[in-house]
Design a protein around this motif. Structure first.
Motif, PDB file in Angstrom:
ATOM      1  N   VAL A   1      -3.146   4.088  -1.780  1.00  9.04           N
ATOM      2  CA  VAL A   1      -3.563   3.256  -2.898  1.00  9.04           C
ATOM      3  C   VAL A   1      -2.772   1.951  -2.860  1.00  9.04           C
ATOM      4  N   SER A   2      -3.410   0.868  -3.228  1.00 15.89           N
ATOM      5  CA  SER A   2      -2.793  -0.455  -3.157  1.00 15.89           C
ATOM      6  C   SER A   2      -2.320  -0.921  -4.526  1.00 15.89           C
TER       7      SER A   2
ATOM      8  N   ARG B   1      -5.710  -2.421 -11.405  1.00 13.32           N
ATOM      9  CA  ARG B   1      -7.008  -2.317 -12.087  1.00 13.32           C
ATOM     10  C   ARG B   1      -7.133  -1.007 -12.860  1.00 13.32           C
TER      11      ARG B   1
ATOM     12  N   HIS C   1       0.865  -1.173   0.000  1.00 12.74           N
ATOM     13  CA  HIS C   1       0.000   0.000   0.000  1.00 12.74           C
ATOM     14  C   HIS C   1       0.907   1.230   0.000  1.00 12.74           C
TER      15      HIS C   1
ATOM     16  N   LEU D   1      -5.803   8.087  -9.262  1.00 10.27           N
ATOM     17  CA  LEU D   1      -5.860   7.527  -7.907  1.00 10.27           C
ATOM     18  C   LEU D   1      -4.929   8.230  -6.929  1.00 10.27           C
TER      19      LEU D   1
ATOM     20  N   GLN E   1      -5.394  -1.818  -6.580  1.00 16.66           N
ATOM     21  CA  GLN E   1      -6.107  -0.670  -7.129  1.00 16.66           C
ATOM     22  C   GLN E   1      -5.379  -0.091  -8.337  1.00 16.66           C
TER      23      GLN E   1
END
Length: 431
Positions: free
Chosen positions: A389-390, A396, A320, A425, A393
């Motif tokens: 944000v991971s 994708r 993360h 993001l 995420q």
């Protein structure tokens, strides 16, 4: 004809326009090949570079000023093959047509041992070179194979500096180029060549590492994802695993200080998704011991105000990332400082630092006097609102493919000029 060219079966416009920089500078200054250069560079870029080339050609070189070695950052040197006289160069990096056909895989370690530097990326570094030359400096752009070990690259630069008979030398390194300057200085410190180096300037240099390197190895770095978006054969995971994950330099850019995580220990990395090569992790540990420490000659120019990965933690089987505005979009401001060096700041994105007219003007003063009034030294680096944000995420959000052939020429040029743009993001969600 090389084996690589016979497999490709195509000479692209990027091959044909890969010129040696001396020829390019002369053509820009003299107005020759105007139509093809304007089509290749874009009208606005051509207008800028041709004006700078004329100013550079008209300015006498001042013997009182040091000879400047300009060192590009990682991915900042073109790679390929020079062909015989009268033949187009065989450009691999950065040729978008090759990337679309999936030929980035040929950059992986050992795939083509004959690749060589073909000069710097024109869009990134020619303007700075010309601006410094217009100010009376002799400037050498030192292109290099940025996939390799930073210590070895420093040794090669050191050998070139020893052979240079100029009375005074200065090193200006963008991004990883600043680390190569320090590696070279470590080889020549205490000798006559080291004594001739009057200034060492880093532009956005990740002296404390860059978390972007973590993302490059996890297939979540926006640059890797955007390259994969136009690659018809590879997704980001494949590029990360098979290409970028084979470069020693990427591992050496990993931060040595990352809280409770030891990024050089394979056990610190998530088990799912792309993983680093354990052997390269081990070999990359301890780069700092191979780099010269700062002294009074050292300066850091640091970009701020851009959405940047500034923190990292592992949880839930993935990384993360903490995002704030305290950096240049690639290197966190805190990691661009170097103890003992003078720090200067400006609001600027990482890849734009060498293109900035303000940075160039500050460099002229720094190279001449060691100081500049054009940039502040003591600023509060605003973090702005933080976002988190991971890996999942980012994977994708950046997984979509782009039909390269459907883009207009200007859109293609703009796409590669903006590879570093932070994804949406990176901004916090509205409250």
């Amino acid at each position: 004809m090389s084996r690589r060219r016979s497999r490709a079966g195509e000479v692209s416009v990027y091959d044909r326009m890969c010129w040696r920089w001396q020829r390019l500078e002369r053509a820009l200054a003299q107005g020759r090949h105007r139509r093809e250069l304007a089509a290749y560079l874009g009208q606005s870029e051509y207008a800028l570079l041709s004006a700078l080339a004329r100013a550079s050609a008209a300015a006498p070189r001042r013997k009182s000023r040091p000879k400047v070695y300009l060192l590009p950052g990682i991915m900042g040197s073109q790679l390929g093959h020079w062909r015989g006289r009268g033949h187009a160069a065989d450009l691999l990096w950065l040729d978008p047509s090759d990337i679309v056909r999936g030929r980035l895989a040929e950059l992986r370690r050992g795939a083509d041992t004959t690749l060589e530097p073909l000069g710097g990326i024109v869009y990134s570094y020619l303007a700075l070179k010309l601006r410094l030359q217009a100010a009376g400096f002799e400037v050498i752009l030192h292109a290099y194979d940025w996939r390799e070990d930073i210590g070895a690259l420093g040794a090669r630069l050191a050998a070139r500096l020893r052979a240079d008979r100029a009375r005074e030398l200065a090193l200006v390194g963008h991004s990883m180029g600043g680390l190569i300057a320090r590696a070279a200085l470590a080889h020549i410190a205490g000798g006559a060549t080291g004594a001739r180096i009057t200034r060492v300037v880093g532009l956005g240099t990740p002296h404390g590492g860059a978390l972007a390197a973590v993302q490059a190895l996890r297939a979540t770095y926006p640059v890797v994802c955007r390259l994969a978006a136009v690659d018809r054969r590879h997704d980001a995971a494949a590029l990360s695993r098979e290409v970028f994950g084979t470069f020693m330099s990427v591992y050496q850019l990993l931060p040595a200080d990352c809280g409770r995580l030891d990024l050089f220990d394979p056990r610190s990395w998530p088990r799912q998704g792309p993983k680093p090569d354990p052997g390269l992790l081990s070999a990359a540990r301890g780069l700092g011991a191979l780099l010269a420490p700062a002294d009074a000659r050292f300066v850091s120019i640091i970009g701020t105000g851009q959405r940047t990965v500034v923190g990292l933690e592992r949880r839930g089987g993935q990384f993360h990332y903490e995002i704030s505005a305290a950096g240049d979009g690639t290197v966190a401001a805190a990691r661009a400082t170097l103890p003992g060096a003078a720090d200067y700041y400006l609001r600027c994105e990482h890849s734009e630092l060498p293109r900035s007219e303000l940075v160039a003007a500050a460099l002229v003063e720094l190279l001449c006097t060691g100081r500049t009034r054009r940039l502040p030294q003591h600023v509060t680096v605003g973090h702005g609102r933080h976002a988190h944000v991971s890996d999942a995420q980012l994977g994708r959000a950046l997984a979509r493919k782009i039909d390269w052939h459907a883009l207009r020429t200007a859109d293609r040029r703009r796409y590669f000029a903006r590879l570093n743009t932070p994804p949406a993001l990176y901004w916090p969600s509205p409250r």
